[in-house]
Write a protein that holds these residues in place. Structure first.
Motif, PDB file in Angstrom:
ATOM      1  N   LEU A  63       0.841  -1.196   0.000  1.00 47.57           N
ATOM      2  CA  LEU A  63       0.000   0.000   0.000  1.00 47.57           C
ATOM      3  C   LEU A  63       0.871   1.238   0.000  1.00 47.57           C
ATOM      4  O   LEU A  63       1.793   1.360   0.801  1.00 47.57           O
ATOM      5  N   GLN A  64       0.561   2.143  -0.911  1.00 48.26           N
ATOM      6  CA  GLN A  64       1.214   3.449  -0.930  1.00 48.26           C
ATOM      7  C   GLN A  64       0.136   4.515  -1.089  1.00 48.26           C
ATOM      8  O   GLN A  64      -0.686   4.444  -2.003  1.00 48.26           O
ATOM      9  N   ILE A 124      -9.336   4.716   2.309  1.00 49.49           N
ATOM     10  CA  ILE A 124      -8.594   3.637   1.644  1.00 49.49           C
ATOM     11  C   ILE A 124      -9.560   2.546   1.178  1.00 49.49           C
ATOM     12  O   ILE A 124      -9.460   2.034   0.058  1.00 49.49           O
ATOM     13  N   MET A 125     -10.529   2.194   2.032  1.00 53.41           N
ATOM     14  CA  MET A 125     -11.506   1.171   1.665  1.00 53.41           C
ATOM     15  C   MET A 125     -12.506   1.676   0.623  1.00 53.41           C
ATOM     16  O   MET A 125     -13.121   0.890  -0.091  1.00 53.41           O
ATOM     17  N   GLY A 126     -12.698   3.005   0.542  1.00 53.62           N
ATOM     18  CA  GLY A 126     -13.683   3.563  -0.370  1.00 53.62           C
ATOM     19  C   GLY A 126     -15.079   3.592   0.215  1.00 53.62           C
ATOM     20  O   GLY A 126     -16.066   3.438  -0.504  1.00 53.62           O
ATOM     21  N   ILE A 127     -15.177   3.807   1.534  1.00 50.16           N
ATOM     22  CA  ILE A 127     -16.486   3.782   2.211  1.00 50.16           C
ATOM     23  C   ILE A 127     -16.695   5.028   3.063  1.00 50.16           C
ATOM     24  O   ILE A 127     -17.284   4.957   4.141  1.00 50.16           O
ATOM     25  N   LEU A 128     -16.241   6.169   2.587  1.00 50.61           N
ATOM     26  CA  LEU A 128     -16.443   7.406   3.339  1.00 50.61           C
ATOM     27  C   LEU A 128     -17.943   7.704   3.482  1.00 50.61           C
ATOM     28  O   LEU A 128     -18.736   7.383   2.607  1.00 50.61           O
ATOM     29  N   PRO A 129     -18.350   8.335   4.605  1.00 50.27           N
ATOM     30  CA  PRO A 129     -19.752   8.719   4.771  1.00 50.27           C
ATOM     31  C   PRO A 129     -20.203   9.673   3.672  1.00 50.27           C
ATOM     32  O   PRO A 129     -19.394  10.400   3.073  1.00 50.27           O
ATOM     33  N   ILE A 130     -21.514   9.665   3.415  1.00 50.72           N
ATOM     34  CA  ILE A 130     -22.086  10.585   2.426  1.00 50.72           C
ATOM     35  C   ILE A 130     -21.755  12.021   2.825  1.00 50.72           C
ATOM     36  O   ILE A 130     -21.867  12.397   3.986  1.00 50.72           O
ATOM     37  N   GLY A 131     -21.349  12.808   1.848  1.00 41.94           N
ATOM     38  CA  GLY A 131     -20.991  14.201   2.101  1.00 41.94           C
ATOM     39  C   GLY A 131     -19.504  14.426   2.226  1.00 41.94           C
ATOM     40  O   GLY A 131     -19.053  15.575   2.236  1.00 41.94           O
ATOM     41  N   GLY A 189     -15.566  13.498   0.724  1.00 38.25           N
ATOM     42  CA  GLY A 189     -14.842  13.020  -0.453  1.00 38.25           C
ATOM     43  C   GLY A 189     -13.366  12.922  -0.184  1.00 38.25           C
ATOM     44  O   GLY A 189     -12.840  13.536   0.754  1.00 38.25           O
ATOM     45  N   ALA A 190     -12.674  12.116  -0.991  1.00 36.48           N
ATOM     46  CA  ALA A 190     -11.233  11.938  -0.854  1.00 36.48           C
ATOM     47  C   ALA A 190     -10.548  12.355  -2.137  1.00 36.48           C
ATOM     48  O   ALA A 190     -11.128  12.309  -3.232  1.00 36.48           O
ATOM     49  N   SER A 191      -9.294  12.746  -2.001  1.00 34.42           N
ATOM     50  CA  SER A 191      -8.464  13.023  -3.169  1.00 34.42           C
ATOM     51  C   SER A 191      -7.086  12.433  -2.918  1.00 34.42           C
ATOM     52  O   SER A 191      -6.745  12.070  -1.791  1.00 34.42           O
ATOM     53  N   GLY A 192      -6.296  12.333  -3.972  1.00 35.61           N
ATOM     54  CA  GLY A 192      -4.985  11.721  -3.861  1.00 35.61           C
ATOM     55  C   GLY A 192      -4.949  10.385  -4.581  1.00 35.61           C
ATOM     56  O   GLY A 192      -5.910   9.977  -5.237  1.00 35.61           O
ATOM     57  N   GLU A 193      -3.830   9.694  -4.453  1.00 34.91           N
ATOM     58  CA  GLU A 193      -3.618   8.445  -5.160  1.00 34.91           C
ATOM     59  C   GLU A 193      -3.279   7.323  -4.193  1.00 34.91           C
ATOM     60  O   GLU A 193      -2.589   7.531  -3.188  1.00 34.91           O
ATOM     61  N   LEU A 194      -3.766   6.123  -4.511  1.00 29.09           N
ATOM     62  CA  LEU A 194      -3.457   4.913  -3.763  1.00 29.09           C
ATOM     63  C   LEU A 194      -2.878   3.879  -4.719  1.00 29.09           C
ATOM     64  O   LEU A 194      -3.366   3.737  -5.847  1.00 29.09           O
ATOM     65  N   VAL A 195      -1.850   3.185  -4.266  1.00 29.19           N
ATOM     66  CA  VAL A 195      -1.310   2.046  -5.016  1.00 29.19           C
ATOM     67  C   VAL A 195      -1.417   0.832  -4.108  1.00 29.19           C
ATOM     68  O   VAL A 195      -0.837   0.803  -3.023  1.00 29.19           O
ATOM     69  N   ARG A 214      -1.109  -1.788  -8.213  1.00 32.27           N
ATOM     70  CA  ARG A 214      -2.122  -1.199  -9.083  1.00 32.27           C
ATOM     71  C   ARG A 214      -2.589   0.132  -8.518  1.00 32.27           C
ATOM     72  O   ARG A 214      -2.851   0.252  -7.319  1.00 32.27           O
ATOM     73  N   GLY A 215      -2.706   1.138  -9.379  1.00 28.17           N
ATOM     74  CA  GLY A 215      -3.074   2.467  -8.941  1.00 28.17           C
ATOM     75  C   GLY A 215      -4.578   2.673  -8.901  1.00 28.17           C
ATOM     76  O   GLY A 215      -5.322   2.136  -9.731  1.00 28.17           O
ATOM     77  N   TYR A 216      -5.009   3.459  -7.914  1.00 31.85           N
ATOM     78  CA  TYR A 216      -6.420   3.793  -7.751  1.00 31.85           C
ATOM     79  C   TYR A 216      -6.534   5.267  -7.375  1.00 31.85           C
ATOM     80  O   TYR A 216      -5.738   5.778  -6.566  1.00 31.85           O
ATOM     81  N   ALA A 217      -7.526   5.936  -7.936  1.00 28.59           N
ATOM     82  CA  ALA A 217      -7.834   7.288  -7.490  1.00 28.59           C
ATOM     83  C   ALA A 217      -8.597   7.192  -6.179  1.00 28.59           C
ATOM     84  O   ALA A 217      -9.590   6.455  -6.087  1.00 28.59           O
ATOM     85  N   ALA A 218      -8.143   7.914  -5.174  1.00 27.99           N
ATOM     86  CA  ALA A 218      -8.803   7.851  -3.868  1.00 27.99           C
ATOM     87  C   ALA A 218     -10.266   8.250  -3.966  1.00 27.99           C
ATOM     88  O   ALA A 218     -11.111   7.766  -3.199  1.00 27.99           O
ATOM     89  N   ALA A 219     -10.592   9.123  -4.909  1.00 28.37           N
ATOM     90  CA  ALA A 219     -11.964   9.598  -5.056  1.00 28.37           C
ATOM     91  C   ALA A 219     -12.910   8.517  -5.560  1.00 28.37           C
ATOM     92  O   ALA A 219     -14.128   8.599  -5.352  1.00 28.37           O
TER      93      ALA A 219
END
Length: 479
Positions: A6-7, A50-57, A59-65, A69-74
């Motif tokens: 994880l990065q 990181i899991m992609g389960i932020l509460p409604i309202g 948002g996340a930004s940045g990058e996860l590897v 494999r790369g993923y957009a945090a958003a």
């Protein structure tokens, strides 16, 4: 194959009064990283991003590897295929993770079947082994609601880790556990990096961070205050905040002033006995609590601490003995529940829930604002639902709610288990102060003997042969 599991690069969270400054870290195979900090500092939000389960309202930004494999945090949905198999979250609240209608063993076995690929029989055997390893022999046929909070947490731990994911995020995995159970969970967590995985732990428990080792990142109000090797940061911190956090561990609190309790007992019990599932929890238990008195209750998870409170409050039936309660108004006897999410409706804002309480019981609405200030709660939180704030913030709302009703007897079941040391110290100091001022008797449950020693006037020990002896000693002091 990359050694980096994880990065995170420039990972930030924002929206509805939340601002988590960009944070970066890397977890290699065998790595251990702990996010440590006060309640509401953003630790759990980092895990949810990181899991992609932020509460409604939010948002996340940045990058996860993740595993190369790369993923957009958003884009939280892009990581759902990893859940359980490559990326596992051990949740902070077991009640959010467990099916209340399914036996505990079946839930763990289900994870072994559908995530681990085991057949029905082998999955059942694996589940029984997992539960036994966590001290939960015989709990496999019980529903989550039939377990103590600490037991339910261990079941959720077993279910979440059954898939064998190499990257594990553990969110407050030891809250509400006594020292032996806490240490057992720490050893299980450490098994992931030891077998070549990586572990990200979110905690406010300094001792857990010490035992896990690796790197520690200290957060406060969404900002990184300090980071470094656990041994260095937790023994010789550089920042003032880190030093204050260490100084707030219960073992370092000043001794409590002597009690000044007078008057007839608020609660008096004699010869109490209770069995559960064919097992005796306690018997021949005598106790009495006077106005303004703080009595601590300690003992291993599942020994009957919460059950004792329910007996004193009349919420469950006695198997033997008698309980006498002093006369008082209809809200005079109250309970602070061990797991706040189970005590709040998830569908309404906190403002609506408090307003409903005030209107129903004709309470003093003007008392809400000063109590929020004294409990360190931001008024902006009132517009959120219970599931949209941190566990520690919700725990303090539970304390606020019960104090509004001005109880004469309060059974406080692990009321600060989700709080960092600084907030825990300040919150308990307020609770004790108000109990003294309002002549409210308090029975305080905790798995931390140092906390009980520093806060309570007397102590009751449950579990094994010591319970009856401790009860006799306690009652003799109260006469």
């Amino acid at each position: 194959m990359s050694d980096r599991l994880l990065q995170a690069t420039n990972l930030s969270i924002h929206g509805e009064g939340v601002s988590i400054a960009p944070i970066a870290f890397t977890l290699a195979r065998g790595g251990r990283l702990t996010l440590l900090g006060e309640t509401g500092s953003g630790k759990s939000l980092v895990a949810q991003a990181i899991m992609g389960i932020l509460p409604i309202g939010l948002g996340a930004s940045g990058e996860l590897v993740i595993e190369g494999r790369g993923y957009a945090a958003a884009d939280g949905a892009s990581r759902r295929a990893l859940w359980g198999r490559r990326l596992a979250l051990l949740p902070q609240e077991p009640w959010h993770a467990l099916d209340p209608t399914m036996a505990s063993g079946a839930q763990v076995a289900e994870s072994h079947r559908f995530l681990g690929g085991l057949g029905r029989r082998r999955a059942r055997e694996a589940a029984l082994g997992d539960l036994a390893g966590l001290g939960l022999e015989g709990a496999d046929r019980r529903l989550p609601g039939e377990l103590s909070g600490g037991m339910a947490q261990r079941v959720a731990f077993a279910a979440a880790s059954a898939g064998g994911a190499p990257l594990v995020i553990a969110d407050e995995p030891t809250k509400g556990l006594d020292a032996p159970r806490r240490d057992a969970v720490v050893r299980l967590l450490a098994a992931t990096p030891e077998r070549g995985g990586a572990l990200l732990t979110i905690t406010h428990d300094i001792e857990v961070a010490r035992r896990l080792g690796g790197e520690v990142i200290l957060l406060r109000r969404g900002r990184v205050v300090e980071r470094g090797p656990a041994e260095q940061l937790l023994s010789a911190p550089r920042s003032d905040y880190a030093r204050r956090l260490l100084d707030a561990e219960p073992a370092r609190w000043p001794a409590p002033p002597p009690p000044n309790t007078t008057g007839e007992p608020i609660v008096e019990a004699s010869g109490l006995a209770k069995w559960r599932g064919g097992r005796e929890l306690f018997r021949d238990l005598d106790l009495r609590l006077k106005p303004g008195e703080i009595v601590g209750v300690v003992g291993p998870s599942g020994c009957g601490k919460s059950t004792l409170g329910d007996l004193l409050l009349g919420l469950t039936a006695l198997d033997a003995g008698e309980v006498k309660r002093a006369p008082g108004h209809r809200l005079a006897f109250q309970k602070l529940y061990q797991d706040p999410p189970a005590a709040f409706s998830p569908h309404w804002t906190l403002a609506r829930l408090l307003e409903d309480l005030v209107r129903r019981h004709r309470l003093d609405r003007a008392a809400i604002a000063p109590l929020m200030t004294r409990l360190g709660l931001d008024r902006a939180l009132l517009e959120r639902r219970p599931g949209e704030i941190s566990g520690g913030e919700l725990q303090r709302f539970a304390i606020l709610r019960v104090l509004l009703m001005e109880p004469r007897f309060l059974f406080a079941d692990e009321p600060t288990s989700r709080l960092d040391p600084i907030t825990q110290r300040d919150t308990l100091a307020l609770l004790v102060q108000l109990a003294r001022e309002r002549h409210c008797a308090v029975m305080l449950v905790s798995h931390d003997p140092a906390l009980i020693e520093r806060v309570c006037d007397r102590r009751l020990v449950l579990g094994g042969e010591e319970a009856a002896l401790a009860s006799e000693s306690l009652d003799a002091q109260a006469v």
